[in-house]
Scaffold this motif. Structure first.
Motif, PDB file in Angstrom:
ATOM      1  N   ALA A 168       0.891  -1.361   0.032  1.00  0.00           N
ATOM      2  CA  ALA A 168       0.151   0.075   0.055  1.00  0.00           C
ATOM      3  C   ALA A 168       0.898   1.342  -0.036  1.00  0.00           C
ATOM      4  CB  ALA A 168      -0.947  -0.052   1.314  1.00  0.00           C
ATOM      5  N   LEU A 169       1.981   1.213   0.716  1.00  0.00           N
ATOM      6  CA  LEU A 169       2.797   2.661   0.686  1.00  0.00           C
ATOM      7  C   LEU A 169       3.549   2.729  -0.670  1.00  0.00           C
ATOM      8  CD1 LEU A 169       3.998   2.038   4.323  1.00  0.00           C
ATOM      9  CD2 LEU A 169       2.453   3.708   3.496  1.00  0.00           C
ATOM     10  N   PRO A 170       3.797   4.088  -0.740  1.00  0.00           N
ATOM     11  CA  PRO A 170       4.691   4.456  -1.981  1.00  0.00           C
ATOM     12  C   PRO A 170       6.026   3.753  -1.950  1.00  0.00           C
ATOM     13  CG  PRO A 170       3.938   6.278  -0.948  1.00  0.00           C
ATOM     14  CD  PRO A 170       3.618   5.177  -0.199  1.00  0.00           C
ATOM     15  N   MET A 171       6.466   3.050  -2.999  1.00  0.00           N
ATOM     16  CA  MET A 171       7.891   2.360  -2.724  1.00  0.00           C
ATOM     17  C   MET A 171       9.190   3.129  -2.651  1.00  0.00           C
ATOM     18  SD  MET A 171       8.560  -0.915  -2.905  1.00  0.00           S
ATOM     19  CE  MET A 171      10.081  -1.866  -3.026  1.00  0.00           C
ATOM     20  N   PRO A 172       9.198   4.517  -3.050  1.00  0.00           N
ATOM     21  CA  PRO A 172      10.318   5.373  -2.697  1.00  0.00           C
ATOM     22  C   PRO A 172      10.363   5.519  -1.107  1.00  0.00           C
ATOM     23  CG  PRO A 172       9.274   6.284  -4.331  1.00  0.00           C
ATOM     24  CD  PRO A 172       8.476   5.141  -4.075  1.00  0.00           C
ATOM     25  N   LEU A 173       9.068   5.700  -0.687  1.00  0.00           N
ATOM     26  CA  LEU A 173       8.900   5.744   0.937  1.00  0.00           C
ATOM     27  C   LEU A 173       9.670   4.721   1.709  1.00  0.00           C
ATOM     28  CD1 LEU A 173       7.774   7.670   3.120  1.00  0.00           C
ATOM     29  CD2 LEU A 173       5.730   6.287   3.173  1.00  0.00           C
ATOM     30  N   ILE A 174       9.045   3.175   1.147  1.00  0.00           N
ATOM     31  CA  ILE A 174       9.323   2.082   1.709  1.00  0.00           C
ATOM     32  C   ILE A 174      11.196   2.173   2.062  1.00  0.00           C
ATOM     33  CG2 ILE A 174       9.402  -0.344   1.522  1.00  0.00           C
ATOM     34  CD1 ILE A 174       6.779  -0.023   2.058  1.00  0.00           C
ATOM     35  N   LEU A 175      11.651   2.166   0.443  1.00  0.00           N
ATOM     36  CA  LEU A 175      12.959   2.185   0.302  1.00  0.00           C
ATOM     37  C   LEU A 175      14.119   3.149   1.454  1.00  0.00           C
ATOM     38  CD1 LEU A 175      13.265   1.593  -3.403  1.00  0.00           C
ATOM     39  CD2 LEU A 175      13.595  -0.007  -1.638  1.00  0.00           C
ATOM     40  N   HIS A 176      13.363   4.357   1.134  1.00  0.00           N
ATOM     41  CA  HIS A 176      13.916   5.371   2.229  1.00  0.00           C
ATOM     42  C   HIS A 176      13.903   4.767   3.489  1.00  0.00           C
ATOM     43  CE1 HIS A 176      15.598   9.035   3.127  1.00  0.00           C
ATOM     44  NE2 HIS A 176      14.900   9.379   3.998  1.00  0.00           N
ATOM     45  N   GLY A 177      12.685   4.561   3.909  1.00  0.00           N
ATOM     46  CA  GLY A 177      12.402   4.075   5.375  1.00  0.00           C
ATOM     47  C   GLY A 177      13.483   3.190   5.904  1.00  0.00           C
ATOM     48  N   LEU A 178      13.436   1.988   4.935  1.00  0.00           N
ATOM     49  CA  LEU A 178      14.337   0.713   5.266  1.00  0.00           C
ATOM     50  C   LEU A 178      15.807   1.291   5.462  1.00  0.00           C
ATOM     51  CD1 LEU A 178      12.689  -1.883   2.876  1.00  0.00           C
ATOM     52  CD2 LEU A 178      12.538  -1.910   5.375  1.00  0.00           C
ATOM     53  N   THR A 179      16.230   2.067   4.434  1.00  0.00           N
ATOM     54  CA  THR A 179      17.675   2.459   4.824  1.00  0.00           C
ATOM     55  C   THR A 179      17.888   3.254   6.188  1.00  0.00           C
ATOM     56  OG1 THR A 179      17.609   2.413   2.224  1.00  0.00           O
ATOM     57  CG2 THR A 179      19.325   3.763   3.375  1.00  0.00           C
ATOM     58  N   ARG A 180      16.913   3.897   6.340  1.00  0.00           N
ATOM     59  CA  ARG A 180      17.093   4.872   7.462  1.00  0.00           C
ATOM     60  C   ARG A 180      16.953   3.831   8.914  1.00  0.00           C
ATOM     61  NH1 ARG A 180      16.930  10.655   7.269  1.00  0.00           N
ATOM     62  NH2 ARG A 180      17.040  10.526   9.311  1.00  0.00           N
ATOM     63  N   ALA A 181      15.862   3.004   8.541  1.00  0.00           N
ATOM     64  CA  ALA A 181      15.823   2.201   9.814  1.00  0.00           C
ATOM     65  C   ALA A 181      17.186   1.220  10.207  1.00  0.00           C
ATOM     66  CB  ALA A 181      14.702   1.268   9.461  1.00  0.00           C
ATOM     67  N   ALA A 182      17.890   0.891   8.954  1.00  0.00           N
ATOM     68  CA  ALA A 182      18.975  -0.041   9.048  1.00  0.00           C
ATOM     69  C   ALA A 182      20.029   0.527   9.738  1.00  0.00           C
ATOM     70  CB  ALA A 182      19.420  -0.276   7.455  1.00  0.00           C
ATOM     71  N   ARG A 183      20.061   1.944  10.101  1.00  0.00           N
ATOM     72  CA  ARG A 183      20.961   2.811  10.678  1.00  0.00           C
ATOM     73  C   ARG A 183      20.853   2.108  12.362  1.00  0.00           C
ATOM     74  NH1 ARG A 183      20.473   8.907   8.987  1.00  0.00           N
ATOM     75  NH2 ARG A 183      21.191   8.690   6.810  1.00  0.00           N
ATOM     76  N   GLN A 184      19.934   1.482  12.894  1.00  0.00           N
ATOM     77  CA  GLN A 184      19.629   1.174  13.947  1.00  0.00           C
ATOM     78  C   GLN A 184      19.897  -0.310  14.459  1.00  0.00           C
ATOM     79  OE1 GLN A 184      18.510   3.708  16.204  1.00  0.00           O
ATOM     80  NE2 GLN A 184      18.343   4.885  14.371  1.00  0.00           N
ATOM     81  N   GLY A 185      19.918  -1.052  13.289  1.00  0.00           N
ATOM     82  CA  GLY A 185      20.387  -2.257  13.254  1.00  0.00           C
ATOM     83  C   GLY A 185      19.919  -3.038  12.179  1.00  0.00           C
ATOM     84  N   PRO A 186      19.927  -4.727  12.018  1.00  0.00           N
ATOM     85  CA  PRO A 186      19.433  -5.322  11.057  1.00  0.00           C
ATOM     86  C   PRO A 186      17.947  -5.098  10.420  1.00  0.00           C
ATOM     87  CG  PRO A 186      19.962  -6.525  12.542  1.00  0.00           C
ATOM     88  CD  PRO A 186      20.439  -5.482  13.128  1.00  0.00           C
ATOM     89  N   ILE A 187      17.670  -5.103   9.497  1.00  0.00           N
ATOM     90  CA  ILE A 187      16.045  -4.785   9.138  1.00  0.00           C
ATOM     91  C   ILE A 187      15.423  -6.433   8.553  1.00  0.00           C
ATOM     92  CG2 ILE A 187      16.575  -2.208   8.583  1.00  0.00           C
ATOM     93  CD1 ILE A 187      16.383  -3.253   5.554  1.00  0.00           C
ATOM     94  N   VAL A 188      14.177  -6.396   8.696  1.00  0.00           N
ATOM     95  CA  VAL A 188      13.668  -7.594   8.230  1.00  0.00           C
ATOM     96  C   VAL A 188      12.313  -7.208   7.508  1.00  0.00           C
ATOM     97  CG1 VAL A 188      12.371  -7.860  10.575  1.00  0.00           C
ATOM     98  CG2 VAL A 188      12.531  -9.707   8.999  1.00  0.00           C
ATOM     99  N   ILE A 189      12.301  -7.803   6.384  1.00  0.00           N
ATOM    100  CA  ILE A 189      10.941  -7.836   5.484  1.00  0.00           C
ATOM    101  C   ILE A 189      10.079  -9.134   5.622  1.00  0.00           C
ATOM    102  CG2 ILE A 189      10.293  -7.531   2.943  1.00  0.00           C
ATOM    103  CD1 ILE A 189      12.142  -5.440   4.019  1.00  0.00           C
ATOM    104  N   TYR A 190       8.832  -8.985   5.543  1.00  0.00           N
ATOM    105  CA  TYR A 190       8.032 -10.026   5.556  1.00  0.00           C
ATOM    106  C   TYR A 190       7.041 -10.070   4.529  1.00  0.00           C
ATOM    107  CZ  TYR A 190       3.763  -7.591   7.564  1.00  0.00           C
ATOM    108  OH  TYR A 190       2.726  -6.950   7.752  1.00  0.00           O
ATOM    109  N   LEU A 191       6.400 -11.274   3.911  1.00  0.00           N
ATOM    110  CA  LEU A 191       5.508 -11.072   3.208  1.00  0.00           C
ATOM    111  C   LEU A 191       4.949 -12.685   2.918  1.00  0.00           C
ATOM    112  CD1 LEU A 191       6.850 -12.514   0.212  1.00  0.00           C
ATOM    113  CD2 LEU A 191       7.814 -10.440   0.129  1.00  0.00           C
TER     114      LEU A 191
END
Ligand SMILES: [Zn+2]
Length: 282
Positions: free
Chosen positions: A204-227
């Protein structure tokens, strides 16, 4: 380098929370093979190994699929046996689920010992955190069920956003513990928390927002995607639901979701969750 994991909640569309009590399973095919085989081909093409949080009922119905997933180098992890949320169980019933699941794994892929767990519908919260004790008793070392924001169905809004050892309230980090909690990836932006980690939000969310958010979140630690494989299946049966539930369950199913997954596969270098967990511990 960003540490990222791709997690697949391997279940039928009929396990989904908004559907599971509304569908007569005898009237439909579970479509697990049709939804999951193309995903395995896509992952192989991108040389990505994922973590499959698998429902025990799926292992029982599709043992050859599970053997192929393990043979391809993916990690097999636990998503309970029947996909009932923890708030419908208690400690004893949950233990039965885990024992049943572990037996099914031992019978299907001997020698494989699942270490990771994800609660159906992210139903791990301070009222159901007894589940972590059960997991520790049965050989599990990490959990990925805390959703660190409030949603209408689930969420632990005060929880940390990077892997931690939780106290029973799931909010207070401890220095050690039997189970490492790897919360679902969110992007905290001032007063806002954006769920950029997958599922409906990825559709549902715009893809550029997802990619930017994931990159920023990765500064805190490993990230995880689910589907879920059924989110990639254009022929997932459309069951009559309220307009709101229909949107959450069916919006952008099939090719739009597949294109978004392909974008993620090109952007991140995914590793199985257990590999990253081991690197954190070591
Ligand atoms: Zn699930």
């Amino acid at each position: 380098m960003i540490q990222a994991a791709l997690s697949i909640d391997l279940e039928s569309y009929w396990h989904a929370e908004l559907l599971r009590t509304k569908i007569d399973r005898s009237q439909y095919d579970d479509r697990v093979e049709q939804a999951t085989r193309p995903l395995l081909t896509l992952l192989a093409r991108h040389r990505v190994r994922a973590t499959f949080f698998t429902v025990g009922e799926v292992i029982q119905a599709h043992p050859a699929l599970i053997q192929d997933i393990v043979a391809a180098g993916h990690e097999l992890a636990c998503h309970t046996f029947t996909h009932r949320p923890l708030w419908e169980l208690n400690e004893a019933l949950f233990e039965e689920e885990i024992v049943h699941f572990n037996h099914m794994v031992a019978a299907t892929v001997p020698g494989i010992h699942p270490r990771g767990f994800r609660a159906p519908t992210f139903s791990l919260n301070p009222d159901t955190s007894w589940a972590l004790k059960v997991l520790a008793r049965h050989g599990y070392t990490y959990d990925s069920s805390v959703f660190p924001m409030k949603t209408p169905l689930y969420g632990v809004p005060q929880a940390p956003t990077a892997p931690y050892y939780p106290a029973e309230d799931l909010v207070t980090p401890r220095s050690d513990g039997p189970i490492l909690e790897w919360p679902m990836t969110v992007w905290r932006l001032g007063p806002l928390t954006l769920p950029v980690c997958g599922g409906f939000y990825l559709r549902a969310l715009p893809m550029p927002l997802i990619l930017h958010g994931l990159t920023r979140a990765a500064r805190q630690g490993p990230i995880v995607i689910y589907l879920h494989p059924w989110e990639l299946d254009p022929d997932t049966p459309r069951i009559a639901l309220s307009p709101r539930d229909r949107f959450i369950t069916y919006h952008n199913l099939g090719s739009p979701m597949r294109r978004r997954l392909e974008r993620l596969l090109k952007t991140f270098d995914f590793q199985p969750m257990s590999d990253i967990v081991a690197s954190l511990a070591g």
